[in-house]
Design an enzyme around this catalytic site. Sequence first.
Site, PDB file in Angstrom:
ATOM      1  N   ASP A 114       6.335   5.376   5.040  1.00  0.00           N
ATOM      2  CA  ASP A 114       4.971   5.350   4.946  1.00  0.00           C
ATOM      3  C   ASP A 114       4.482   5.205   3.387  1.00  0.00           C
ATOM      4  O   ASP A 114       5.048   5.877   2.474  1.00  0.00           O
ATOM      5  CB  ASP A 114       4.214   6.275   5.619  1.00  0.00           C
ATOM      6  CG  ASP A 114       2.736   6.033   5.599  1.00  0.00           C
ATOM      7  OD1 ASP A 114       2.319   4.879   5.622  1.00  0.00           O
ATOM      8  OD2 ASP A 114       1.940   7.229   5.755  1.00  0.00           O
ATOM      9  N   GLU A 115       3.357   4.724   3.059  1.00  0.00           N
ATOM     10  CA  GLU A 115       2.877   4.659   1.659  1.00  0.00           C
ATOM     11  C   GLU A 115       3.792   4.042   0.704  1.00  0.00           C
ATOM     12  O   GLU A 115       4.181   4.915  -0.458  1.00  0.00           O
ATOM     13  CB  GLU A 115       2.232   6.059   1.426  1.00  0.00           C
ATOM     14  CG  GLU A 115       1.144   6.708   2.093  1.00  0.00           C
ATOM     15  CD  GLU A 115       0.027   6.063   2.160  1.00  0.00           C
ATOM     16  OE1 GLU A 115      -0.227   4.859   1.363  1.00  0.00           O
ATOM     17  OE2 GLU A 115      -0.864   6.450   2.729  1.00  0.00           O
ATOM     18  N   ARG A 147     -13.341   4.133   1.426  1.00  0.00           N
ATOM     19  CA  ARG A 147     -13.386   5.417   1.968  1.00  0.00           C
ATOM     20  C   ARG A 147     -14.503   5.435   2.884  1.00  0.00           C
ATOM     21  O   ARG A 147     -14.881   6.260   3.940  1.00  0.00           O
ATOM     22  CB  ARG A 147     -13.466   6.568   1.357  1.00  0.00           C
ATOM     23  CG  ARG A 147     -12.310   6.899   0.197  1.00  0.00           C
ATOM     24  CD  ARG A 147     -10.841   6.603   0.943  1.00  0.00           C
ATOM     25  NE  ARG A 147     -10.448   5.488   0.964  1.00  0.00           N
ATOM     26  CZ  ARG A 147      -9.253   4.996   1.689  1.00  0.00           C
ATOM     27  NH1 ARG A 147      -8.750   5.938   2.609  1.00  0.00           N
ATOM     28  NH2 ARG A 147      -8.827   3.867   1.529  1.00  0.00           N
ATOM     29  N   LYS A 149      -2.754   2.083  10.455  1.00  0.00           N
ATOM     30  CA  LYS A 149      -1.158   2.020  10.024  1.00  0.00           C
ATOM     31  C   LYS A 149      -0.408   3.076  10.654  1.00  0.00           C
ATOM     32  O   LYS A 149       0.597   2.999  11.058  1.00  0.00           O
ATOM     33  CB  LYS A 149      -0.877   2.194   8.452  1.00  0.00           C
ATOM     34  CG  LYS A 149      -1.451   3.143   7.754  1.00  0.00           C
ATOM     35  CD  LYS A 149      -1.070   3.003   6.318  1.00  0.00           C
ATOM     36  CE  LYS A 149      -1.288   4.538   5.642  1.00  0.00           C
ATOM     37  NZ  LYS A 149      -0.429   5.501   5.960  1.00  0.00           N
ATOM     38  N   THR A 150      -1.033   4.213  10.979  1.00  0.00           N
ATOM     39  CA  THR A 150      -0.573   5.453  11.150  1.00  0.00           C
ATOM     40  C   THR A 150      -0.401   4.997  12.909  1.00  0.00           C
ATOM     41  O   THR A 150       0.752   5.543  13.407  1.00  0.00           O
ATOM     42  CB  THR A 150      -1.472   6.558  11.127  1.00  0.00           C
ATOM     43  OG1 THR A 150      -1.457   7.108   9.714  1.00  0.00           O
ATOM     44  CG2 THR A 150      -0.765   7.886  11.811  1.00  0.00           C
ATOM     45  N   GLN A 157      -3.661  -0.320  -2.844  1.00  0.00           N
ATOM     46  CA  GLN A 157      -4.050   1.199  -2.994  1.00  0.00           C
ATOM     47  C   GLN A 157      -2.869   2.127  -3.737  1.00  0.00           C
ATOM     48  O   GLN A 157      -2.683   3.108  -3.481  1.00  0.00           O
ATOM     49  CB  GLN A 157      -3.945   1.654  -1.438  1.00  0.00           C
ATOM     50  CG  GLN A 157      -5.181   0.936  -0.817  1.00  0.00           C
ATOM     51  CD  GLN A 157      -5.380   1.616   0.828  1.00  0.00           C
ATOM     52  OE1 GLN A 157      -5.713   2.995   0.754  1.00  0.00           O
ATOM     53  NE2 GLN A 157      -5.034   1.000   1.764  1.00  0.00           N
TER      54      GLN A 157
END
Length: 765
Positions: free
Chosen positions: A219-220, A624, A32-33, A250
């Site tokens: 973002d997020e 993770r 996504k970044t 998330q």
Amino acid sequence: MQFLEALNPEQREAVLRVNGPLLILAGAGSGKTKVITSRIAYLVGSGEAEPREILAVTFTNKAAEEMRGRVESLLGSDCGSLWMSTFHSLCARLLRREAPAIGLSRDFVIYDSSDQLVVIKQAMKALHVDDGILQPRAALSRISHAKNMMESPAQMAASAGWNRREEQIAKIYEFYVKTLKDASALDFDDLLLKTVDLVELSATVRAKYAQQFRFVMVDEYQDTNRPQYLLIRRLSEIHRNLCVVGDPDQSIYKWRGADLRNILDFEQDFPEAATVKLERNYRSTQVILDAASAVISRNRNRKDKHLWTDRSGGGRIVYFRGGDELEEADFIMRTARSGLADDVDATVAVLYRTNSQSRVIEDALMREGLAYKIIGGVRFYERKEIKDALAYMRLVINPHDDVSLRRVINVPARGIGKGVMEALEALAPGDAITAGEDFANLPLLAAGLQPTPAANSLWSRLVRGLKDRAISGRGAASLATFRDLIVDLTGIARQDPVSIAIGKLLDRTGYLHALREDRSEDGEARLANLAELVSAAREYEFREPEPSLGGFVDRLSLLSDADEEQGQREARIWLMTLHSAKGLEFPMVILAGMEEGLFPHSRSSDDEEQLEEERRLCYVGMTRARQHLILTGAARRRVFGDYQSTEPSRFIDEVPFDLVDRKEPSFSTSPYQSNFRDSDFRSVYARGRSRFGGTREQRPPFTYEDEDQSTGMVLRTGMKVRHPTFGVGSVVSVEPLDDDVKLAVRFGSVGLKTLRAKFAKLEPA
């Protein structure tokens, strides 16, 4: 633009769809970044927008700086005018510019959590609230929650009813708000709330920035709260080119005020919105993705997606259940050591639900001499000497900041003890000090403005008391020395660079001299920390086009937990809570304490929303891991010194049977010594032919139900049952026989048992 060629089809679609609202559902590890930075680079590089017309917000300074660096690398040019920051930094910047539009002074200071706690304690003392009944941190947490919900003190009081605790907190809340207002201070929540007020109440300011920001990216987005939601809606209301990136699976910060509905309802808020799903994962093996997806699929409040990868390899997930937490910690230590031996560059992450779990793990690691570090411990900017220096800097900017003044007025000791402070506080507040009075109003460094006069502030009382000779003796001399010191430092800070000013501040306050006189290891360590603070100010000067002491203080005040990687990098075993692991990834991840009541936490037992958040937290922890995922638990665990039996986490049984390699040692008979040895490992599901054909590992999870004829009870995997001898257990597998049902049941007291349903006398638990 060559960088577009590095994108997969879904990523490219998300980058090129620039007009209109866009929801990007970005699964864990889906890049996504890369999409956000490529989208910004495309907007600028294609001429769609000037950098100043783009607003991009995220949740940590580290993420914002990384994104800016990537954009500049893609474009090969500087993007200094691009608005890219955290929400709180954005709000601070807007308020520094536009605060007078809502009657707020630009010279406000920002109170962090420790400053807030000081005010709460003052409020409780003034209101005679016993901290043995109500803890200051609990009151502060409740007040922060109220602010996130945009609930005022009056509204809290009105809804308190007969709840004495809520009534007390409402009074503390009212005192807290007034104290911050008198000190011209804002806390983190206020930064958001005041900026929302700014865009809601000032049509001029709202139109100015909504017109400027042609493209807004968040973002997020799943972690946004109500004030952040309202702010973004206002800033994007003219052009409606709002792109939000996130993953409902998330969302793990409900306790901070995050509202999952913001992302779930995006398509209702913007009916014309397009949706792009990023489902290709570049991080984990397919086994890990399938396991995590199986767990999170149990949640109802989510948007469906299927994570996949073209990476090959990767073994099954390991689940280990020790006899107690000592065996679990021993296994974690051995597994981590093995992981580090296999890969000299690897980092092993041990994740847990609560900080209290780390003790036995730390003991096991220290016993074997394995270096580790705690993520989320005492960070650099939380250390006492750094907080003291920051308080001095705040006083130089705004002397009416009572919290900072109280912290350092006698640090180092200068003869201003409890008696002098009580005399100072007892002075009647006079009229607000005017700009013409000596030492009363110091210039604001960043903008050359005067601080808002505050007749009730300690600084005003100090100045007035000395002028009127209301304080005498040695106390007056000490206060006069302190007054002159702050005025002197103000002049220094106005003319010297930030780093030089801080160095002189530390010297002239006597702080450095006191530490040198200490001559202890602690004193030396504190001196080194202060030297590092000056170095940080120097680096800030190089990065910032218009550095100022106010700007540096703002930067330090806005640092968040995720921005600070504490400790030395040589420690390759990282211990942290699951919440702290958000946004990180590791070759090997160990999820410890997979037990009912621990994870999922006991608070979620009767709350479906809380349980779903716990499941999302599990999903975050599992994703993770890049190559190896290990889940651990204990059959019993000490609570207040006594052992209590535990049941395996329900999340274990939500992972498909064929994805897990279950290992258990023989259980300990001593509560003080672990019996675990490497040779004690045994696979609960041994390899071999099953009556369904193929190997047991390849067998699909059971999806059918079988009836136990002796009890009439329907048995299924995951079901909790009670045995007359072994107690409560969880059904792991159900295998039909010609005239019976064969069960594998895991009991908290004795581990795994194979039973015949006809003779087991099981009852629902």
